[in-house]
Design an enzyme around this catalytic site. Structure first.
Site, PDB file in Angstrom:
ATOM      1  N   ASP A   8       0.861  -1.181   0.000  1.00 17.61           N
ATOM      2  CA  ASP A   8       0.000   0.000   0.000  1.00 17.61           C
ATOM      3  C   ASP A   8       0.900   1.235   0.000  1.00 17.61           C
ATOM      4  OD1 ASP A   8       0.868   0.360   2.650  1.00 17.61           O
ATOM      5  OD2 ASP A   8      -1.112   0.088   3.517  1.00 17.61           O
ATOM      6  N   CYS A  62       2.157  -3.922   4.089  1.00 17.19           N
ATOM      7  CA  CYS A  62       1.217  -2.866   4.469  1.00 17.19           C
ATOM      8  C   CYS A  62       1.615  -2.455   5.882  1.00 17.19           C
ATOM      9  CB  CYS A  62      -0.250  -3.304   4.343  1.00 17.19           C
ATOM     10  SG  CYS A  62      -0.825  -4.534   5.518  1.00 17.19           S
ATOM     11  N   GLY A  63       0.775  -1.730   6.584  1.00 18.59           N
ATOM     12  CA  GLY A  63       1.141  -1.272   7.923  1.00 18.59           C
ATOM     13  C   GLY A  63       1.446  -2.399   8.885  1.00 18.59           C
ATOM     14  N   THR A  64       0.590  -3.412   8.905  1.00 15.04           N
ATOM     15  CA  THR A  64       0.781  -4.551   9.809  1.00 15.04           C
ATOM     16  C   THR A  64       1.113  -5.851   9.093  1.00 15.04           C
ATOM     17  OG1 THR A  64      -1.546  -5.172   9.727  1.00 15.04           O
ATOM     18  CG2 THR A  64      -0.882  -3.615  11.473  1.00 15.04           C
ATOM     19  N   GLY A  65       0.853  -5.908   7.802  1.00 14.72           N
ATOM     20  CA  GLY A  65       0.999  -7.151   7.053  1.00 14.72           C
ATOM     21  C   GLY A  65      -0.259  -7.997   7.075  1.00 14.72           C
ATOM     22  N   ILE A  66      -1.194  -7.646   7.934  1.00 13.11           N
ATOM     23  CA  ILE A  66      -2.414  -8.454   8.089  1.00 13.11           C
ATOM     24  C   ILE A  66      -3.377  -8.236   6.930  1.00 13.11           C
ATOM     25  CG2 ILE A  66      -4.439  -8.879   9.531  1.00 13.11           C
ATOM     26  CD1 ILE A  66      -2.647  -8.034  11.950  1.00 13.11           C
ATOM     27  N   GLY A  67      -3.606  -6.998   6.555  1.00 15.08           N
ATOM     28  CA  GLY A  67      -4.557  -6.716   5.485  1.00 15.08           C
ATOM     29  C   GLY A  67      -4.167  -7.344   4.166  1.00 15.08           C
ATOM     30  N   LYS A 134      -1.028 -32.122   6.297  1.00  8.59           N
ATOM     31  CA  LYS A 134      -1.665 -30.856   6.681  1.00  8.59           C
ATOM     32  C   LYS A 134      -1.833 -29.937   5.472  1.00  8.59           C
ATOM     33  CE  LYS A 134       0.630 -31.321  11.103  1.00  8.59           C
ATOM     34  NZ  LYS A 134       1.760 -30.872  11.906  1.00  8.59           N
TER      35      LYS A 134
END
Length: 147
Positions: A8, A62-67, A134
């Site tokens: 981003d 991104c800011g956290t990597g989560i999005g 898995k």
């Protein structure tokens, strides 16, 4: 390896430093940009290219990597992990066969980010007794439930 990257707008400077580092490690890099404020667009573009095997792996910021992780994981064949430490960066590849990692420019220091990238790119997934079942389980679910 051929590595696809994107971010981003907030992570542009961070991404540029990491691109330079990935190149220093000997990999080819394609930057899919950062101008779109809706990070899902670039994350999914990178994920589509990686899932189609046009690139060996992807790295998203991104800011956290989560999005960007959430957005990338909506693409069939894309397996993204937000990595926070060297062990998880290695296991993303070795245990989970992730083809994309995500990093947060606002929560990960530059030196740690370089260590995470090096750890991830330095691994190769090996289908074995422990991890193979898995990975096969979530790939099979995806094949049966995603269009």
């Amino acid at each position: 390896m051929r590595i696809a990257v994107g971010c981003d707008p907030n992570a542009e400077e961070f991404k540029q430093e990491m691109i330079q580092y990935v190149k220093e490690l000997g990999h080819e890099v394609k930057d899919f940009g950062s101008k779109d404020t809706v990070y899902a667009h670039v994350a999914q573009q990178v994920a589509e290219k990686v899932a189609a095997k046009e690139f060996d792996r992807g790295i998203l910021f991104c800011g956290t990597g989560i999005g960007v992780m959430l957005a990338a994981n909506k693409v069939k064949g894309a397996y993204a992990a937000n990595v926070l430490n060297v062990y998880s960066a290695k296991r993303a590849c070795l245990s989970n066969n992730c083809n994309i990692i995500t990093l947060g420019s606002q929560v990960t220091g530059n030196m740690l980010a370089k260590e995470l990238i090096e750890a991830y790119l330095g691994c190769t997934y090996e289908n074995n007794e422990r991890s193979g079942k898995k990975v096969s389980a979530y790939v099979e679910y995806e094949q049966n439930h995603f269009k």
